[in-house]
Scaffold this motif. Structure first.
Motif, PDB file in Angstrom:
ATOM      1  N   LEU A   1      35.035  38.679  42.072  1.00  0.00           N
ATOM      2  CA  LEU A   1      35.863  37.934  41.123  1.00  0.00           C
ATOM      3  C   LEU A   1      36.421  38.866  40.045  1.00  0.00           C
ATOM      4  CD1 LEU A   1      33.754  34.680  40.616  1.00  0.00           C
ATOM      5  CD2 LEU A   1      35.952  34.876  41.789  1.00  0.00           C
ATOM      6  N   GLY A   2      35.587  39.809  39.609  1.00  0.00           N
ATOM      7  CA  GLY A   2      36.033  40.790  38.616  1.00  0.00           C
ATOM      8  C   GLY A   2      37.135  41.677  39.148  1.00  0.00           C
ATOM      9  N   ASP A   3      36.994  42.114  40.401  1.00  0.00           N
ATOM     10  CA  ASP A   3      38.044  42.937  41.028  1.00  0.00           C
ATOM     11  C   ASP A   3      39.363  42.175  41.100  1.00  0.00           C
ATOM     12  OD1 ASP A   3      36.191  44.966  41.341  1.00  0.00           O
ATOM     13  OD2 ASP A   3      35.926  44.641  43.503  1.00  0.00           O
ATOM     14  N   ALA A   4      39.277  40.888  41.496  1.00  0.00           N
ATOM     15  CA  ALA A   4      40.482  40.062  41.567  1.00  0.00           C
ATOM     16  C   ALA A   4      41.078  39.854  40.178  1.00  0.00           C
ATOM     17  CB  ALA A   4      40.158  38.715  42.216  1.00  0.00           C
ATOM     18  N   ALA A   5      40.219  39.703  39.179  1.00  0.00           N
ATOM     19  CA  ALA A   5      40.695  39.501  37.810  1.00  0.00           C
ATOM     20  C   ALA A   5      41.413  40.745  37.292  1.00  0.00           C
ATOM     21  CB  ALA A   5      39.533  39.145  36.896  1.00  0.00           C
ATOM     22  N   LEU A   6      40.920  41.928  37.656  1.00  0.00           N
ATOM     23  CA  LEU A   6      41.568  43.167  37.218  1.00  0.00           C
ATOM     24  C   LEU A   6      43.016  43.251  37.690  1.00  0.00           C
ATOM     25  CD1 LEU A   6      38.800  45.888  37.610  1.00  0.00           C
ATOM     26  CD2 LEU A   6      39.929  45.138  35.503  1.00  0.00           C
ATOM     27  N   GLN A   7      43.275  42.724  38.860  1.00  0.00           N
ATOM     28  CA  GLN A   7      44.638  42.740  39.392  1.00  0.00           C
ATOM     29  C   GLN A   7      45.566  41.803  38.625  1.00  0.00           C
ATOM     30  OE1 GLN A   7      44.407  41.969  43.598  1.00  0.00           O
ATOM     31  NE2 GLN A   7      42.815  43.506  43.893  1.00  0.00           N
TER      32      GLN A   7
ATOM     33  N   LEU B   1      38.677  37.114  28.868  1.00  0.00           N
ATOM     34  CA  LEU B   1      38.181  38.471  29.139  1.00  0.00           C
ATOM     35  C   LEU B   1      36.732  38.613  28.702  1.00  0.00           C
ATOM     36  CD1 LEU B   1      41.173  40.764  28.161  1.00  0.00           C
ATOM     37  CD2 LEU B   1      40.194  40.433  30.438  1.00  0.00           C
ATOM     38  N   ALA B   2      36.424  38.117  27.529  1.00  0.00           N
ATOM     39  CA  ALA B   2      35.057  38.228  27.011  1.00  0.00           C
ATOM     40  C   ALA B   2      34.072  37.470  27.914  1.00  0.00           C
ATOM     41  CB  ALA B   2      34.991  37.688  25.590  1.00  0.00           C
ATOM     42  N   ASN B   3      34.458  36.308  28.381  1.00  0.00           N
ATOM     43  CA  ASN B   3      33.566  35.505  29.222  1.00  0.00           C
ATOM     44  C   ASN B   3      33.430  36.069  30.619  1.00  0.00           C
ATOM     45  OD1 ASN B   3      33.137  33.781  27.108  1.00  0.00           O
ATOM     46  ND2 ASN B   3      34.491  32.191  27.869  1.00  0.00           N
ATOM     47  N   THR B   4      34.407  36.843  31.075  1.00  0.00           N
ATOM     48  CA  THR B   4      34.376  37.398  32.411  1.00  0.00           C
ATOM     49  C   THR B   4      33.542  38.663  32.485  1.00  0.00           C
ATOM     50  OG1 THR B   4      36.550  36.474  32.851  1.00  0.00           O
ATOM     51  CG2 THR B   4      35.828  38.186  34.341  1.00  0.00           C
ATOM     52  N   SER B   5      33.502  39.405  31.378  1.00  0.00           N
ATOM     53  CA  SER B   5      32.806  40.700  31.420  1.00  0.00           C
ATOM     54  C   SER B   5      31.316  40.598  31.360  1.00  0.00           C
ATOM     55  CB  SER B   5      33.262  41.571  30.272  1.00  0.00           C
ATOM     56  OG  SER B   5      33.021  40.942  29.042  1.00  0.00           O
TER      57      SER B   5
ATOM     58  N   VAL C   1      32.332  30.462  49.237  1.00  0.00           N
ATOM     59  CA  VAL C   1      33.527  29.660  48.920  1.00  0.00           C
ATOM     60  C   VAL C   1      34.267  30.288  47.746  1.00  0.00           C
ATOM     61  CG1 VAL C   1      34.306  27.439  47.997  1.00  0.00           C
ATOM     62  CG2 VAL C   1      32.666  27.498  49.877  1.00  0.00           C
ATOM     63  N   MET C   2      33.525  30.700  46.731  1.00  0.00           N
ATOM     64  CA  MET C   2      34.155  31.278  45.544  1.00  0.00           C
ATOM     65  C   MET C   2      34.884  32.574  45.872  1.00  0.00           C
ATOM     66  SD  MET C   2      33.633  28.928  43.503  1.00  0.00           S
ATOM     67  CE  MET C   2      34.757  29.688  42.359  1.00  0.00           C
ATOM     68  N   GLU C   3      34.372  33.325  46.823  1.00  0.00           N
ATOM     69  CA  GLU C   3      35.010  34.587  47.200  1.00  0.00           C
ATOM     70  C   GLU C   3      36.362  34.355  47.869  1.00  0.00           C
ATOM     71  OE1 GLU C   3      32.088  36.751  49.465  1.00  0.00           O
ATOM     72  OE2 GLU C   3      30.682  36.721  47.765  1.00  0.00           O
ATOM     73  N   ARG C   4      36.589  33.149  48.385  1.00  0.00           N
ATOM     74  CA  ARG C   4      37.855  32.817  49.049  1.00  0.00           C
ATOM     75  C   ARG C   4      38.775  31.970  48.173  1.00  0.00           C
ATOM     76  NH1 ARG C   4      34.000  31.164  52.783  1.00  0.00           N
ATOM     77  NH2 ARG C   4      34.597  28.994  52.488  1.00  0.00           N
ATOM     78  N   THR C   5      38.353  31.670  46.961  1.00  0.00           N
ATOM     79  CA  THR C   5      39.100  30.758  46.096  1.00  0.00           C
ATOM     80  C   THR C   5      39.841  31.539  45.019  1.00  0.00           C
ATOM     81  OG1 THR C   5      37.427  29.056  46.457  1.00  0.00           O
ATOM     82  CG2 THR C   5      38.887  28.746  44.577  1.00  0.00           C
ATOM     83  N   ARG C   6      41.146  31.317  44.925  1.00  0.00           N
ATOM     84  CA  ARG C   6      41.933  31.944  43.852  1.00  0.00           C
ATOM     85  C   ARG C   6      41.810  31.076  42.615  1.00  0.00           C
ATOM     86  NH1 ARG C   6      46.543  32.842  41.013  1.00  0.00           N
ATOM     87  NH2 ARG C   6      47.479  34.893  41.130  1.00  0.00           N
ATOM     88  N   LEU C   7      41.373  31.695  41.535  1.00  0.00           N
ATOM     89  CA  LEU C   7      41.122  30.963  40.295  1.00  0.00           C
ATOM     90  C   LEU C   7      42.084  31.379  39.196  1.00  0.00           C
ATOM     91  CD1 LEU C   7      37.246  31.398  40.207  1.00  0.00           C
ATOM     92  CD2 LEU C   7      38.510  29.385  40.975  1.00  0.00           C
ATOM     93  N   GLU C   8      42.336  30.461  38.293  1.00  0.00           N
ATOM     94  CA  GLU C   8      43.049  30.777  37.067  1.00  0.00           C
ATOM     95  C   GLU C   8      42.106  31.592  36.181  1.00  0.00           C
ATOM     96  OE1 GLU C   8      46.250  30.043  36.452  1.00  0.00           O
ATOM     97  OE2 GLU C   8      46.316  29.232  38.485  1.00  0.00           O
ATOM     98  N   PRO C   9      42.647  32.307  35.180  1.00  0.00           N
ATOM     99  CA  PRO C   9      41.794  33.126  34.313  1.00  0.00           C
ATOM    100  C   PRO C   9      40.630  32.363  33.679  1.00  0.00           C
ATOM    101  CG  PRO C   9      44.067  33.738  33.980  1.00  0.00           C
ATOM    102  CD  PRO C   9      44.074  32.529  34.880  1.00  0.00           C
TER     103      PRO C   9
END
Length: 137
Positions: free
Chosen positions: A117-123, A133-137, A84-92
């Protein structure tokens, strides 16, 4: 719990609003309580609720033994949540909370979801603040 009788005389859960589901997730403390809220109300959950769910799973206190039992018993549910998460667009902030929760939970199959999620965040890197950024890495 909030139940009503169906016409077949079996208890039926009251349909909660998305905010109510998120509030229940935020107040649940154990791994089991959190996943039970999802099982009961997951069809009425929005991206904010999904983020809350993963964040709470990551923060839930459990011994290694309890986590191992949880993973064994809830493997299917957790795996479907990853999908589900792989198909969900999330805010930062949501992306950061989900990545934090997945990393803290330690559910191995979530590693691929975190990578996606990281790949999507990079875009969308320009939308992230320093904390996200710190919490995502």
């Amino acid at each position: 719990p909030q139940q009503r009788q169906s016409q077949h005389n079996q208890p039926q859960l009251k349909q909660l609003q998305k905010r109510e589901v998120t509030a229940l997730l935020a107040s649940a403390n154990s791994l089991w309580d959190i996943i039970e809220v999802y099982k009961r109300h997951g069809t009425n959950i929005d991206p904010i609720g999904l983020c809350t769910l993963w964040h709470r799973l990551g923060k839930a206190r459990a011994t290694d033994r309890e986590r191992a039992e949880f993973f064994q018993r809830e493997w299917g549910t957790l795996s479907s949540l990853c999908a589900v998460m792989e198909r969900t667009r999330l805010e930062p902030r949501g992306t950061a909370n989900v990545c934090y929760g997945m990393a803290k939970l330690g559910f191995e199959p979530a590693c691929e979801t975190m990578r996606l999620l990281g790949d999507a965040a990079l875009q969308r890197i320009g939308e992230f603040n320093a904390q996200d950024l710190a919490n995502t890495s």
